[in-house]
Write a protein that holds these residues in place. Structure first.
Motif, PDB file in Angstrom:
ATOM      1  N   PHE A 196       0.876  -1.175   0.000  1.00 20.53           N
ATOM      2  CA  PHE A 196       0.000   0.000   0.000  1.00 20.53           C
ATOM      3  C   PHE A 196       0.915   1.227   0.000  1.00 20.53           C
ATOM      4  CE2 PHE A 196      -2.251   3.101   2.823  1.00 20.53           C
ATOM      5  CZ  PHE A 196      -3.487   3.166   2.197  1.00 20.53           C
ATOM      6  N   VAL A 197       0.698   2.149  -0.916  1.00 17.63           N
ATOM      7  CA  VAL A 197       1.572   3.322  -0.992  1.00 17.63           C
ATOM      8  C   VAL A 197       0.773   4.549  -0.557  1.00 17.63           C
ATOM      9  CG1 VAL A 197       3.037   4.728  -2.484  1.00 17.63           C
ATOM     10  CG2 VAL A 197       2.800   2.268  -2.927  1.00 17.63           C
ATOM     11  N   ALA A 198       1.311   5.296   0.411  1.00 14.97           N
ATOM     12  CA  ALA A 198       0.561   6.437   0.935  1.00 14.97           C
ATOM     13  C   ALA A 198       1.383   7.703   0.857  1.00 14.97           C
ATOM     14  CB  ALA A 198       0.169   6.170   2.386  1.00 14.97           C
ATOM     15  N   SER A 234       5.469   3.377  -8.255  1.00 20.47           N
ATOM     16  CA  SER A 234       5.685   2.274  -7.322  1.00 20.47           C
ATOM     17  C   SER A 234       4.359   1.674  -6.869  1.00 20.47           C
ATOM     18  CB  SER A 234       6.524   2.726  -6.129  1.00 20.47           C
ATOM     19  OG  SER A 234       5.759   3.573  -5.316  1.00 20.47           O
ATOM     20  N   ALA A 235       3.253   2.381  -7.129  1.00 20.44           N
ATOM     21  CA  ALA A 235       1.939   1.820  -6.780  1.00 20.44           C
ATOM     22  C   ALA A 235       1.325   1.078  -7.967  1.00 20.44           C
ATOM     23  CB  ALA A 235       0.999   2.923  -6.311  1.00 20.44           C
ATOM     24  N   ARG A 275       2.271   3.317 -19.298  1.00 20.55           N
ATOM     25  CA  ARG A 275       1.010   2.970 -18.651  1.00 20.55           C
ATOM     26  C   ARG A 275       1.229   2.563 -17.197  1.00 20.55           C
ATOM     27  NH1 ARG A 275      -3.254   3.075 -21.516  1.00 20.55           N
ATOM     28  NH2 ARG A 275      -4.592   2.046 -20.015  1.00 20.55           N
ATOM     29  N   VAL A 276       0.324   2.989 -16.331  1.00 26.02           N
ATOM     30  CA  VAL A 276       0.365   2.493 -14.954  1.00 26.02           C
ATOM     31  C   VAL A 276      -1.041   2.042 -14.573  1.00 26.02           C
ATOM     32  CG1 VAL A 276       2.310   3.698 -13.893  1.00 26.02           C
ATOM     33  CG2 VAL A 276       0.133   4.890 -14.204  1.00 26.02           C
ATOM     34  N   ASP A 277      -1.083   1.019 -13.740  1.00 26.98           N
ATOM     35  CA  ASP A 277      -2.356   0.475 -13.300  1.00 26.98           C
ATOM     36  C   ASP A 277      -2.452   0.707 -11.789  1.00 26.98           C
ATOM     37  OD1 ASP A 277      -4.501  -1.091 -12.550  1.00 26.98           O
ATOM     38  OD2 ASP A 277      -3.406  -2.981 -12.767  1.00 26.98           O
ATOM     39  N   VAL A 278      -3.038   1.861 -11.448  1.00 27.37           N
ATOM     40  CA  VAL A 278      -3.075   2.256 -10.040  1.00 27.37           C
ATOM     41  C   VAL A 278      -4.517   2.356  -9.557  1.00 27.37           C
ATOM     42  CG1 VAL A 278      -2.609   4.147  -8.431  1.00 27.37           C
ATOM     43  CG2 VAL A 278      -0.898   3.513 -10.121  1.00 27.37           C
ATOM     44  N   ARG A 279      -4.769   1.867  -8.363  1.00 27.79           N
ATOM     45  CA  ARG A 279      -6.064   2.071  -7.720  1.00 27.79           C
ATOM     46  C   ARG A 279      -5.898   3.266  -6.775  1.00 27.79           C
ATOM     47  NH1 ARG A 279      -9.838  -0.822  -4.452  1.00 27.79           N
ATOM     48  NH2 ARG A 279     -11.818   0.045  -5.100  1.00 27.79           N
ATOM     49  N   TRP A 280      -6.673   4.316  -7.004  1.00 27.43           N
ATOM     50  CA  TRP A 280      -6.532   5.531  -6.218  1.00 27.43           C
ATOM     51  C   TRP A 280      -7.553   5.578  -5.094  1.00 27.43           C
ATOM     52  CZ3 TRP A 280      -3.077   9.546  -7.998  1.00 27.43           C
ATOM     53  CH2 TRP A 280      -2.475   9.270  -9.237  1.00 27.43           C
ATOM     54  N   LEU A 471       6.086  10.718   4.099  1.00 28.89           N
ATOM     55  CA  LEU A 471       5.768   9.651   3.158  1.00 28.89           C
ATOM     56  C   LEU A 471       5.707   8.363   3.924  1.00 28.89           C
ATOM     57  CD1 LEU A 471       8.157  10.551   0.280  1.00 28.89           C
ATOM     58  CD2 LEU A 471       5.778  11.140   0.617  1.00 28.89           C
ATOM     59  N   LYS A 472       4.667   7.617   3.650  1.00 27.66           N
ATOM     60  CA  LYS A 472       4.560   6.352   4.356  1.00 27.66           C
ATOM     61  C   LYS A 472       4.549   5.228   3.325  1.00 27.66           C
ATOM     62  CE  LYS A 472       1.233   8.669   5.918  1.00 27.66           C
ATOM     63  NZ  LYS A 472      -0.141   8.881   6.236  1.00 27.66           N
ATOM     64  N   ALA A 473       5.325   4.208   3.536  1.00 22.07           N
ATOM     65  CA  ALA A 473       5.302   3.108   2.572  1.00 22.07           C
ATOM     66  C   ALA A 473       4.833   1.852   3.286  1.00 22.07           C
ATOM     67  CB  ALA A 473       6.664   2.875   1.981  1.00 22.07           C
TER      68      ALA A 473
END
Ligand SMILES: Nc1ncnc2c1ncn2[C@@H]1O[C@H](COP(=O)(O)OP(=O)(O)OP(=O)(O)O)[C@@H](O)[C@H]1O
Ligand SMILES: [Mg+2]
Length: 473
Positions: A196-198, A234-235, A275-280, A471-473
């Motif tokens: 999870f990228v925050a 990275s997400a 292309r990126v496949d990110v869920r926002w 930043l939280k990873a």
């Protein structure tokens, strides 16, 4: 059927005693309250099959109590008692969801009969609710506490949207659990195996966020000696959490909108988009629609982000969850602080917790319990262990930064200075989302001093690794 439980609410002591005695003789488990507020406290602590309430009482009326029971305790049945000449209000109560009404003085037979019928219906409702919960898939998510209908609705939506990739906006006051919900959406999604990228948009200046989010190519600017992967990249195939999205500057809003629309990303200084496949998942404690109306937030980005909106109820609107949350904090979250030494929260404390408006919501409740654990010397948390604002039932000024507490008083039984210092550090870090610079400002000390102290106590963010500057990873 096991013993049916009845809560008798009546301000007249004698009448209440007679009713209570009668019902006990007939085998009911009975508790009593002299008014509506007390009744709500008891209802929050345990489940009753039936509430038998007088209509006219000083303070909260029977009608108000009826409305609260209907809203918060769907299985519990309400029977109202009416004095001679108030049949109209009894009829109104039936329309508003009361199971039945009894005219005073009640005769034993109709009292007992109506209580049995109401209890039967309540147990049917309870079975139904249980069944429905099982059918819909569990209405629970590990580590997330809340039985109140408004919160169960949140959980239902989370379960429903998590498996998809649709963008979710989580709104709610500070401390209502927005990040917790964002993480749950990720955990319950097919993306769960990836990290999870925050990113907290308010903690970092705009020009740095751009670099953090988009990354850069080698040579993009002076000092860019290496290509750097941004957080969006990275997400990829995972979830990106944009916390405090209302704080994004206008320029970045446009850039993010482009990524959301095109699903393509360009690093800073890069020519090629990929292309990126990110869920926002985005969160804000402001009303984003209002921000749009006032021209501070782009409407096109708003519509992209707000495909599904989850609005977290403030704690004061789901008070029946307070005991659950407080006990969860005592027995699970902060158990390591007392190792099981503290067994319970005294009734008196629970009543105070139920009464307080909690402007800082669950986070504030958790810190109050954590503090109480550190101060508590016996086996049960006592009122003296609570922060003064909870004791005096006054919310502090909005925003901790603006709160200027009166002089701190050493309690006559003394205190443990190291515990207190540790507690203050923890509170400041939690209030600042573990951003050291922010917490240092709260405590009026320098970044370095705070860092030294955090190291001294070995304090770390409990659930995640702090990367840098928010930043939280
Ligand atoms: N329903 C809940 N069950 C258990 N713990 C909760 C719940 N809601 C919130 N919490 C806890 O309360 C604290 C605050 O939650 P969180 O950080 O998710 O709030 P937030 O809405 O993001 O707050 P802020 O707006 O200040 O960033 C966390 O420790 C979280 O675990
Ligand atoms: Mg948050």
């Amino acid at each position: 059927m096991s013993q049916a439980s009845v809560l008798v609410v009546e301000d007249n002591d004698l009448e209440r005693q007679i009713t209570v005695e009668t019902l006990r003789e007939e085998g009911f488990a009975v508790e009593e309250a002299a008014g509506g507020r007390r009744a709500l406290e008891l209802l929050a602590l345990s489940q009753f099959d039936v509430v038998l309430t007088d209509l006219i009482m000083p303070g909260m009326t029977g009608e108000e109590l009826l409305a609260r029971v209907r809203a918060d305790h769907p299985a519990t049945q309400v029977v109202v008692l009416t004095a001679h000449g108030t049949i109209d209000s009894a009829v109104k109560a039936m329309k508003n969801g009361a199971f039945y009404y009894l005219a005073k003085p009640t005769d034993r037979e109709s009292l007992v009969l109506s209580m049995r019928r109401a209890a039967e219906l309540a147990s049917l409702h309870q079975e139904n609710l249980l069944l429905r919960t099982r059918l819909e898939g569990k209405l629970e998510i590990e580590g997330i506490i809340g039985q109140h209908p408004s919160f169960q609705e949140v959980v239902r939506i989370v379960r429903k949207v998590a498996p998809s990739s649709s963008t979710v906006l989580v709104q709610g006051e500070s401390g209502t659990g927005k990040e917790l919900i964002a993480r749950a959406i990720h955990r319950l999604s097919p993306r769960a195996a990836r990290p999870f990228v925050a990113i907290n948009c308010s903690a970092i200046p705009d020009n740095l966020i751009e670099n953090e989010l988009f990354g850069h190519e080698r040579g993009a600017f002076t000092g860019a000696t290496e290509r750097k992967m941004g957080l969006i990249e990275s997400a990829d195939k995972s979830t990106l959490f944009l916390d405090e999205i209302a704080d994004l500057g206008a320029g970045l809003q446009g850039k993010i909108l482009r990524v959301l629309q095109e699903k393509e990303l360009r690093r800073v200084g890069g020519n090629e988009a990929f292309r990126v496949d990110v869920r926002w998942v985005a969160a804000t404690n402001r009303n984003l629609a209002e921000e749009v109306a006032e021209g501070r937030f782009r409407d096109d980005l708003y519509y992209r982000v707000n495909v599904v909106t989850i609005t977290l109820p403030p704690l004061r609107e789901r008070r029946s969850d307070i005991p659950l949350l407080a006990e969860h904090a005592l027995n699970h979250r902060f158990r390591h602080l007392h190792g099981g030494r503290i067994r319970e929260i005294s009734r008196e404390v629970m009543a105070l917790l139920l009464d307080y408006p909690w402007p800082g919501n669950v986070r504030q409740l958790e810190s109050a319990i954590e503090r109480a654990i550190l101060l508590c010397e016996g086996e049960a948390i006592q009122p003296a262990d609570l922060p003064s604002e909870v004791l005096s039932r006054r919310p502090p000024g909005r925003g901790a930064e603006r709160l200027r507490p009166e002089r701190f008083e050493i309690p006559s039984e003394g205190l443990n200075f190291e515990n207190l210092e540790r507690d203050l550090l923890l509170q400041a870090m939690e209030k600042s989302d573990w951003v050291v610079a922010k917490a240092a400002r709260l405590l009026g000390m320098t970044y370095k001093t705070l860092q030294y102290r955090l190291e001294k106590f070995g304090l770390k963010r409990p659930d995640a690794k702090t990367v840098s500057g928010g930043l939280k990873a």
